[in-house]
Scaffold this motif. Structure first.
Motif, PDB file in Angstrom:
ATOM      1  N   PRO A 135      46.168  35.295  48.582  1.00 47.64           N
ATOM      2  CA  PRO A 135      47.511  35.241  49.165  1.00 47.64           C
ATOM      3  C   PRO A 135      47.637  34.071  50.134  1.00 47.64           C
ATOM      4  O   PRO A 135      46.682  33.716  50.820  1.00 47.64           O
ATOM      5  CB  PRO A 135      47.630  36.578  49.889  1.00 47.64           C
ATOM      6  N   LEU A 136      48.796  33.486  50.156  1.00 43.11           N
ATOM      7  CA  LEU A 136      49.056  32.351  51.040  1.00 43.11           C
ATOM      8  C   LEU A 136      50.052  32.774  52.113  1.00 43.11           C
ATOM      9  O   LEU A 136      51.228  32.422  52.047  1.00 43.11           O
ATOM     10  CB  LEU A 136      49.583  31.157  50.238  1.00 43.11           C
ATOM     11  N   PHE A 137      49.577  33.562  53.060  1.00 45.46           N
ATOM     12  CA  PHE A 137      50.463  34.002  54.140  1.00 45.46           C
ATOM     13  C   PHE A 137      50.802  32.823  55.011  1.00 45.46           C
ATOM     14  O   PHE A 137      49.957  31.972  55.244  1.00 45.46           O
ATOM     15  CB  PHE A 137      49.784  35.099  54.958  1.00 45.46           C
ATOM     16  N   PRO A 138      51.961  32.696  55.535  1.00 42.31           N
ATOM     17  CA  PRO A 138      53.128  33.562  55.509  1.00 42.31           C
ATOM     18  C   PRO A 138      54.033  33.330  54.298  1.00 42.31           C
ATOM     19  O   PRO A 138      55.022  34.021  54.140  1.00 42.31           O
ATOM     20  CB  PRO A 138      53.868  33.213  56.788  1.00 42.31           C
ATOM     21  N   ALA A 139      53.678  32.409  53.449  1.00 39.38           N
ATOM     22  CA  ALA A 139      54.499  32.156  52.263  1.00 39.38           C
ATOM     23  C   ALA A 139      54.320  33.292  51.257  1.00 39.38           C
ATOM     24  O   ALA A 139      53.214  33.813  51.100  1.00 39.38           O
ATOM     25  CB  ALA A 139      54.100  30.831  51.623  1.00 39.38           C
ATOM     26  N   PRO A 140      55.384  33.710  50.579  1.00 38.76           N
ATOM     27  CA  PRO A 140      55.254  34.766  49.568  1.00 38.76           C
ATOM     28  C   PRO A 140      54.725  34.195  48.251  1.00 38.76           C
ATOM     29  O   PRO A 140      55.420  34.145  47.241  1.00 38.76           O
ATOM     30  CB  PRO A 140      56.677  35.298  49.430  1.00 38.76           C
ATOM     31  N   ALA A 141      53.488  33.740  48.296  1.00 38.31           N
ATOM     32  CA  ALA A 141      52.899  33.097  47.120  1.00 38.31           C
ATOM     33  C   ALA A 141      51.404  33.367  47.113  1.00 38.31           C
ATOM     34  O   ALA A 141      50.862  33.947  48.045  1.00 38.31           O
ATOM     35  CB  ALA A 141      53.162  31.593  47.159  1.00 38.31           C
ATOM     36  N   GLY A 142      50.750  32.934  46.068  1.00 37.12           N
ATOM     37  CA  GLY A 142      49.313  33.108  45.980  1.00 37.12           C
ATOM     38  C   GLY A 142      48.736  32.292  44.847  1.00 37.12           C
ATOM     39  O   GLY A 142      49.453  31.856  43.948  1.00 37.12           O
ATOM     40  N   PHE A 143      47.443  32.079  44.933  1.00 36.46           N
ATOM     41  CA  PHE A 143      46.702  31.409  43.882  1.00 36.46           C
ATOM     42  C   PHE A 143      45.942  32.440  43.077  1.00 36.46           C
ATOM     43  O   PHE A 143      45.521  33.462  43.593  1.00 36.46           O
ATOM     44  CB  PHE A 143      45.668  30.435  44.461  1.00 36.46           C
ATOM     45  N   CYS A 144      45.749  32.150  41.813  1.00 43.61           N
ATOM     46  CA  CYS A 144      44.902  32.982  40.971  1.00 43.61           C
ATOM     47  C   CYS A 144      43.676  32.153  40.632  1.00 43.61           C
ATOM     48  O   CYS A 144      43.780  31.150  39.931  1.00 43.61           O
ATOM     49  CB  CYS A 144      45.642  33.418  39.714  1.00 43.61           C
ATOM     50  N   GLU A 145      42.527  32.559  41.146  1.00 47.02           N
ATOM     51  CA  GLU A 145      41.297  31.796  40.961  1.00 47.02           C
ATOM     52  C   GLU A 145      40.262  32.555  40.137  1.00 47.02           C
ATOM     53  O   GLU A 145      39.109  32.196  40.113  1.00 47.02           O
ATOM     54  CB  GLU A 145      40.690  31.461  42.336  1.00 47.02           C
ATOM     55  N   GLY A 146      40.651  33.640  39.503  1.00 47.27           N
ATOM     56  CA  GLY A 146      39.687  34.491  38.817  1.00 47.27           C
ATOM     57  C   GLY A 146      39.432  34.089  37.379  1.00 47.27           C
ATOM     58  O   GLY A 146      39.987  33.128  36.842  1.00 47.27           O
ATOM     59  N   ILE A 147      38.578  34.873  36.743  1.00 44.57           N
ATOM     60  CA  ILE A 147      38.175  34.614  35.354  1.00 44.57           C
ATOM     61  C   ILE A 147      39.364  34.733  34.406  1.00 44.57           C
ATOM     62  O   ILE A 147      39.514  33.936  33.476  1.00 44.57           O
ATOM     63  CB  ILE A 147      37.040  35.576  34.948  1.00 44.57           C
ATOM     64  N   LEU A 148      40.214  35.738  34.643  1.00 45.78           N
ATOM     65  CA  LEU A 148      41.371  35.908  33.760  1.00 45.78           C
ATOM     66  C   LEU A 148      42.302  34.697  33.808  1.00 45.78           C
ATOM     67  O   LEU A 148      42.859  34.288  32.790  1.00 45.78           O
ATOM     68  CB  LEU A 148      42.147  37.170  34.130  1.00 45.78           C
ATOM     69  N   CYS A 149      42.465  34.131  34.986  1.00 43.56           N
ATOM     70  CA  CYS A 149      43.355  32.967  35.127  1.00 43.56           C
ATOM     71  C   CYS A 149      42.759  31.726  34.473  1.00 43.56           C
ATOM     72  O   CYS A 149      43.476  30.932  33.883  1.00 43.56           O
ATOM     73  CB  CYS A 149      43.629  32.701  36.600  1.00 43.56           C
ATOM     74  N   VAL A 150      41.439  31.588  34.586  1.00 41.97           N
ATOM     75  CA  VAL A 150      40.774  30.445  33.959  1.00 41.97           C
ATOM     76  C   VAL A 150      40.891  30.522  32.440  1.00 41.97           C
ATOM     77  O   VAL A 150      41.064  29.512  31.757  1.00 41.97           O
ATOM     78  CB  VAL A 150      39.287  30.384  34.404  1.00 41.97           C
ATOM     79  N   LEU A 151      40.834  31.743  31.903  1.00 40.75           N
ATOM     80  CA  LEU A 151      40.948  31.926  30.450  1.00 40.75           C
ATOM     81  C   LEU A 151      42.386  31.859  29.955  1.00 40.75           C
ATOM     82  O   LEU A 151      42.627  31.908  28.757  1.00 40.75           O
ATOM     83  CB  LEU A 151      40.335  33.268  30.042  1.00 40.75           C
ATOM     84  N   GLY A 152      43.351  31.786  30.867  1.00 43.21           N
ATOM     85  CA  GLY A 152      44.750  31.665  30.475  1.00 43.21           C
ATOM     86  C   GLY A 152      45.448  32.982  30.207  1.00 43.21           C
ATOM     87  O   GLY A 152      46.513  33.007  29.597  1.00 43.21           O
ATOM     88  N   VAL A 153      44.862  34.079  30.668  1.00 45.80           N
ATOM     89  CA  VAL A 153      45.487  35.395  30.493  1.00 45.80           C
ATOM     90  C   VAL A 153      46.648  35.499  31.485  1.00 45.80           C
ATOM     91  O   VAL A 153      46.514  35.110  32.637  1.00 45.80           O
ATOM     92  CB  VAL A 153      44.447  36.518  30.739  1.00 45.80           C
ATOM     93  N   PRO A 154      47.810  36.008  31.059  1.00 48.86           N
ATOM     94  CA  PRO A 154      48.956  36.110  31.976  1.00 48.86           C
ATOM     95  C   PRO A 154      48.648  36.994  33.185  1.00 48.86           C
ATOM     96  O   PRO A 154      47.824  37.909  33.132  1.00 48.86           O
ATOM     97  CB  PRO A 154      50.050  36.744  31.117  1.00 48.86           C
ATOM     98  N   GLY A 155      49.313  36.717  34.284  1.00 49.52           N
ATOM     99  CA  GLY A 155      49.065  37.420  35.536  1.00 49.52           C
ATOM    100  C   GLY A 155      49.382  38.897  35.503  1.00 49.52           C
ATOM    101  O   GLY A 155      48.768  39.686  36.220  1.00 49.52           O
ATOM    102  N   HIS A 156      50.342  39.289  34.662  1.00 48.90           N
ATOM    103  CA  HIS A 156      50.703  40.706  34.636  1.00 48.90           C
ATOM    104  C   HIS A 156      49.581  41.568  34.052  1.00 48.90           C
ATOM    105  O   HIS A 156      49.528  42.762  34.312  1.00 48.90           O
ATOM    106  CB  HIS A 156      52.012  40.919  33.871  1.00 48.90           C
ATOM    107  N   VAL A 157      48.682  40.979  33.276  1.00 50.88           N
ATOM    108  CA  VAL A 157      47.541  41.735  32.748  1.00 50.88           C
ATOM    109  C   VAL A 157      46.607  42.127  33.891  1.00 50.88           C
ATOM    110  O   VAL A 157      46.151  43.265  33.979  1.00 50.88           O
ATOM    111  CB  VAL A 157      46.799  40.920  31.670  1.00 50.88           C
ATOM    112  N   GLY A 158      46.329  41.202  34.791  1.00 50.44           N
ATOM    113  CA  GLY A 158      45.499  41.509  35.954  1.00 50.44           C
ATOM    114  C   GLY A 158      46.134  42.546  36.855  1.00 50.44           C
ATOM    115  O   GLY A 158      45.467  43.446  37.363  1.00 50.44           O
ATOM    116  N   MET A 159      47.450  42.431  37.046  1.00 50.10           N
ATOM    117  CA  MET A 159      48.148  43.431  37.872  1.00 50.10           C
ATOM    118  C   MET A 159      48.117  44.805  37.214  1.00 50.10           C
ATOM    119  O   MET A 159      47.958  45.823  37.897  1.00 50.10           O
ATOM    120  CB  MET A 159      49.599  42.997  38.107  1.00 50.10           C
ATOM    121  N   THR A 160      48.233  44.850  35.899  1.00 51.47           N
ATOM    122  CA  THR A 160      48.156  46.128  35.189  1.00 51.47           C
ATOM    123  C   THR A 160      46.771  46.729  35.310  1.00 51.47           C
ATOM    124  O   THR A 160      46.630  47.941  35.544  1.00 51.47           O
ATOM    125  CB  THR A 160      48.514  45.932  33.705  1.00 51.47           C
TER     126      THR A 160
END
Length: 128
Positions: free
Chosen positions: A69-94
């Motif tokens: 998370p990038l506080f105080p901005a309502p944003a964030g980076f995805c640095e995990g394995i799923l993001c590197v493989l190109g899996v959409p973010g909603h899969v990780g949230m699910t």
């Protein structure tokens, strides 16, 4: 505007926090297996189920998604394995949603075991 040093700090902080939580979860497993007295063995199976799902949630959050998370901005980076493989973010949230639901369900199981243990100890007498 967020500075580069703040973003780098948040990356290091989130990775350090995920490593610490995974290490603590493994320590809890060890202590439950080796240091629990015989009288508490009934509850240990259910507590290990809770701890397994907590460990699963930490793994999903810290390794697979590794959201920063990038506080105080309502944003964030995805640095995990799923993001590197190109899996959409909603899969990780699910995945995180289901693992948190499993944690809650296993906690309910622990309350049920505690209740049945107390009922067995009271030999089904009512408490006034």
């Amino acid at each position: 505007m967020l500075s580069d040093s703040f973003i780098n700090f948040m990356l290091v902080y989130m990775h350090a926090a995920s490593v610490a939580t995974l290490a603590l979860s493994i320590l809890v497993f060890y202590l439950m297996l080796k240091r629990t007295p015989r009288s508490g063995r009934i509850m240990v199976r259910h507590l290990m189920l809770v701890q397994f799902f907590v460990l699963l949630n930490d793994f999903i959050l810290g390794v697979l998604v590794s959201g920063v998370p990038l506080f105080p901005a309502p944003a964030g980076f995805c640095e995990g394995i799923l993001c590197v493989l190109g899996v959409p973010g909603h899969v990780g949230m699910t995945l995180m949603f289901f693992s948190l639901a499993y944690v809650a369900t296993s906690i309910v199981f622990c309350f049920h075991v505690k209740y049945t243990t107390v009922v067995d100890l009271l030999k089904h007498r009512t408490i006034t």
